[in-house]
Design a protein around this motif. Sequence first.
Motif, PDB file in Angstrom:
ATOM      1  N   MET A  66       0.832  -1.193   0.000  1.00  0.00           N
ATOM      2  CA  MET A  66       0.000   0.000   0.000  1.00  0.00           C
ATOM      3  C   MET A  66       0.874   1.254   0.000  1.00  0.00           C
ATOM      4  O   MET A  66       1.852   1.335   0.739  1.00  0.00           O
ATOM      5  N   ILE A  67       0.507   2.210  -0.834  1.00  0.00           N
ATOM      6  CA  ILE A  67       1.210   3.490  -0.885  1.00  0.00           C
ATOM      7  C   ILE A  67       0.199   4.579  -0.535  1.00  0.00           C
ATOM      8  O   ILE A  67      -0.839   4.697  -1.195  1.00  0.00           O
ATOM      9  N   SER A  68       0.501   5.354   0.513  1.00  0.00           N
ATOM     10  CA  SER A  68      -0.451   6.397   0.919  1.00  0.00           C
ATOM     11  C   SER A  68       0.258   7.727   1.154  1.00  0.00           C
ATOM     12  O   SER A  68       1.451   7.774   1.468  1.00  0.00           O
ATOM     13  N   VAL A  69      -0.521   8.809   0.979  1.00  0.00           N
ATOM     14  CA  VAL A  69      -0.048  10.169   1.243  1.00  0.00           C
ATOM     15  C   VAL A  69      -1.037  10.819   2.196  1.00  0.00           C
ATOM     16  O   VAL A  69      -2.233  10.913   1.891  1.00  0.00           O
ATOM     17  N   ASP A  70      -0.537  11.223   3.366  1.00  0.00           N
ATOM     18  CA  ASP A  70      -1.380  11.859   4.391  1.00  0.00           C
ATOM     19  C   ASP A  70      -2.637  11.037   4.694  1.00  0.00           C
ATOM     20  O   ASP A  70      -3.745  11.572   4.775  1.00  0.00           O
ATOM     21  N   GLY A  71      -2.448   9.719   4.801  1.00  0.00           N
ATOM     22  CA  GLY A  71      -3.553   8.842   5.189  1.00  0.00           C
ATOM     23  C   GLY A  71      -4.475   8.420   4.055  1.00  0.00           C
ATOM     24  O   GLY A  71      -5.396   7.628   4.259  1.00  0.00           O
ATOM     25  N   ARG A  72      -4.236   8.938   2.836  1.00  0.00           N
ATOM     26  CA  ARG A  72      -5.082   8.560   1.687  1.00  0.00           C
ATOM     27  C   ARG A  72      -4.305   7.609   0.771  1.00  0.00           C
ATOM     28  O   ARG A  72      -3.162   7.896   0.416  1.00  0.00           O
ATOM     29  N   GLU A  73      -4.952   6.527   0.399  1.00  0.00           N
ATOM     30  CA  GLU A  73      -4.308   5.598  -0.535  1.00  0.00           C
ATOM     31  C   GLU A  73      -4.186   6.249  -1.907  1.00  0.00           C
ATOM     32  O   GLU A  73      -5.097   6.929  -2.358  1.00  0.00           O
ATOM     33  N   THR A  74      -3.043   6.023  -2.563  1.00  0.00           N
ATOM     34  CA  THR A  74      -2.804   6.652  -3.871  1.00  0.00           C
ATOM     35  C   THR A  74      -3.347   5.809  -5.018  1.00  0.00           C
ATOM     36  O   THR A  74      -3.519   6.319  -6.127  1.00  0.00           O
ATOM     37  N   GLY A  75      -3.591   4.532  -4.766  1.00  0.00           N
ATOM     38  CA  GLY A  75      -4.034   3.649  -5.850  1.00  0.00           C
ATOM     39  C   GLY A  75      -2.858   3.079  -6.628  1.00  0.00           C
ATOM     40  O   GLY A  75      -3.031   2.282  -7.547  1.00  0.00           O
ATOM     41  N   MET A  76      -1.633   3.496  -6.273  1.00  0.00           N
ATOM     42  CA  MET A  76      -0.440   2.965  -6.957  1.00  0.00           C
ATOM     43  C   MET A  76      -0.106   1.588  -6.378  1.00  0.00           C
ATOM     44  O   MET A  76      -0.273   1.347  -5.192  1.00  0.00           O
ATOM     45  N   ILE A  79       2.686  -1.126  -5.433  1.00  0.00           N
ATOM     46  CA  ILE A  79       4.119  -1.195  -5.098  1.00  0.00           C
ATOM     47  C   ILE A  79       4.897  -1.982  -6.153  1.00  0.00           C
ATOM     48  O   ILE A  79       6.007  -1.609  -6.531  1.00  0.00           O
ATOM     49  N   ASN A  80       4.291  -3.039  -6.686  1.00  0.00           N
ATOM     50  CA  ASN A  80       5.000  -3.919  -7.625  1.00  0.00           C
ATOM     51  C   ASN A  80       5.264  -3.302  -8.994  1.00  0.00           C
ATOM     52  O   ASN A  80       5.986  -3.883  -9.803  1.00  0.00           O
ATOM     53  N   GLN A  81       4.675  -2.120  -9.269  1.00  0.00           N
ATOM     54  CA  GLN A  81       4.959  -1.497 -10.572  1.00  0.00           C
ATOM     55  C   GLN A  81       6.282  -0.718 -10.541  1.00  0.00           C
ATOM     56  O   GLN A  81       6.717  -0.176 -11.549  1.00  0.00           O
ATOM     57  N   PHE A  82       6.929  -0.688  -9.365  1.00  0.00           N
ATOM     58  CA  PHE A  82       8.205   0.027  -9.215  1.00  0.00           C
ATOM     59  C   PHE A  82       9.339  -0.955  -8.934  1.00  0.00           C
ATOM     60  O   PHE A  82       9.094  -2.101  -8.563  1.00  0.00           O
ATOM     61  N   GLN A  83      10.574  -0.461  -9.114  1.00  0.00           N
ATOM     62  CA  GLN A  83      11.737  -1.321  -8.858  1.00  0.00           C
ATOM     63  C   GLN A  83      12.355  -1.079  -7.486  1.00  0.00           C
ATOM     64  O   GLN A  83      12.964  -1.973  -6.914  1.00  0.00           O
ATOM     65  N   ASN A  84      12.208   0.171  -6.987  1.00  0.00           N
ATOM     66  CA  ASN A  84      12.811   0.491  -5.683  1.00  0.00           C
ATOM     67  C   ASN A  84      12.062   1.663  -5.026  1.00  0.00           C
ATOM     68  O   ASN A  84      11.152   2.250  -5.627  1.00  0.00           O
ATOM     69  N   LEU A  85      12.460   1.984  -3.814  1.00  0.00           N
ATOM     70  CA  LEU A  85      11.787   3.029  -3.042  1.00  0.00           C
ATOM     71  C   LEU A  85      11.912   4.400  -3.708  1.00  0.00           C
ATOM     72  O   LEU A  85      10.964   5.188  -3.716  1.00  0.00           O
ATOM     73  N   GLU A  86      13.070   4.690  -4.294  1.00  0.00           N
ATOM     74  CA  GLU A  86      13.267   5.999  -4.928  1.00  0.00           C
ATOM     75  C   GLU A  86      12.244   6.229  -6.041  1.00  0.00           C
ATOM     76  O   GLU A  86      11.693   7.331  -6.161  1.00  0.00           O
ATOM     77  N   ILE A 125       9.253   5.052  -6.233  1.00  0.00           N
ATOM     78  CA  ILE A 125       7.958   5.335  -5.595  1.00  0.00           C
ATOM     79  C   ILE A 125       7.904   6.795  -5.143  1.00  0.00           C
ATOM     80  O   ILE A 125       6.930   7.511  -5.420  1.00  0.00           O
ATOM     81  N   LEU A 126       8.958   7.221  -4.456  1.00  0.00           N
ATOM     82  CA  LEU A 126       8.980   8.595  -3.923  1.00  0.00           C
ATOM     83  C   LEU A 126       8.957   9.634  -5.051  1.00  0.00           C
ATOM     84  O   LEU A 126       8.265  10.647  -4.945  1.00  0.00           O
ATOM     85  N   LEU A 127       9.686   9.369  -6.119  1.00  0.00           N
ATOM     86  CA  LEU A 127       9.686  10.300  -7.274  1.00  0.00           C
ATOM     87  C   LEU A 127       8.292  10.380  -7.898  1.00  0.00           C
ATOM     88  O   LEU A 127       7.839  11.460  -8.289  1.00  0.00           O
ATOM     89  N   GLN A 128       7.612   9.243  -7.984  1.00  0.00           N
ATOM     90  CA  GLN A 128       6.250   9.214  -8.542  1.00  0.00           C
ATOM     91  C   GLN A 128       5.294  10.034  -7.663  1.00  0.00           C
ATOM     92  O   GLN A 128       4.472  10.805  -8.168  1.00  0.00           O
ATOM     93  N   ILE A 129       5.425   9.873  -6.349  1.00  0.00           N
ATOM     94  CA  ILE A 129       4.575  10.637  -5.419  1.00  0.00           C
ATOM     95  C   ILE A 129       4.856  12.130  -5.555  1.00  0.00           C
ATOM     96  O   ILE A 129       3.926  12.944  -5.637  1.00  0.00           O
ATOM     97  N   MET A 130       6.146  12.490  -5.594  1.00  0.00           N
ATOM     98  CA  MET A 130       6.526  13.918  -5.689  1.00  0.00           C
ATOM     99  C   MET A 130       6.038  14.540  -6.988  1.00  0.00           C
ATOM    100  O   MET A 130       5.633  15.691  -7.021  1.00  0.00           O
ATOM    101  N   GLY A 131       6.055  13.757  -8.068  1.00  0.00           N
ATOM    102  CA  GLY A 131       5.655  14.285  -9.376  1.00  0.00           C
ATOM    103  C   GLY A 131       4.167  14.207  -9.642  1.00  0.00           C
ATOM    104  O   GLY A 131       3.671  14.719 -10.651  1.00  0.00           O
ATOM    105  N   GLY A 132       3.442  13.562  -8.724  1.00  0.00           N
ATOM    106  CA  GLY A 132       2.024  13.320  -8.951  1.00  0.00           C
ATOM    107  C   GLY A 132       1.089  14.486  -8.680  1.00  0.00           C
ATOM    108  O   GLY A 132      -0.100  14.397  -8.943  1.00  0.00           O
ATOM    109  N   GLY A 133       1.609  15.554  -8.114  1.00  0.00           N
ATOM    110  CA  GLY A 133       0.767  16.729  -7.863  1.00  0.00           C
ATOM    111  C   GLY A 133       0.061  16.736  -6.520  1.00  0.00           C
ATOM    112  O   GLY A 133      -0.476  17.746  -6.093  1.00  0.00           O
TER     113      GLY A 133
END
Length: 201
Positions: free
Chosen positions: A1-11, A13-20, A22-30
């Motif tokens: 599960m990937i969440s931002v401020d308690g809300r699930e993002t719908g992303m 985890i398995n579509q990424f290769q590493n933590l970085e 994931i974090l870049l996707q969250i930062m770029g997601g608006g």
Amino acid sequence: MISVDGRETGMDINQFQNLEEILLQIMGGGELEGRVVTDVFVNNESFSEIYPHQAEDIEIDEIKSVEVKSVPVADMALDITVELNKVVLLMDQGARRVAELFRQADDAEALEVYQDLMDVTRDFLNMIGVLRGESVAKGTAAFDASADEISNLFSEMVEVLENEDWILLADLLEYEFVPAMTRWKTVIAELQESFRENDKE
């Protein structure tokens, strides 16, 4: 599960290769626009990088959950302005201490404390500049006047320092630097008001 401020993002985890990734996707997601990240939790444990791009080394098979917590920029800026008032008080005390040491002819100790005072003052002014850039009310007369005053005073203090006129430096610190720094409280108050107004919108 990937969440931002308690809300699930719908992303997933398995579509990424590493933590970085994931974090870049969250930062770029608006989702974090106008916000500052305060905490990152990986598998419910706090994560912060010890070395650059450490997140890249955390493979996806080690990750079960990622939670990002953030606060609005205005809230964080408001908290910082409250701390800056404490810094003004510390600079006031520091300047008076340096002046006292110079008058007691304890020049070595005075110069050491003076250097610390100048470092704190530079950091303070840099932070004020950053906050002013984030502020809604960018054109303030108090800021311009205080910046000009402290700039001229710094030039004068450098000259006096080069001439090793310690008593004059003590006078400048006590009778000009202290009142000049106190006037920054007006600028801080204006910034606080600006961030409070921004918070209401």
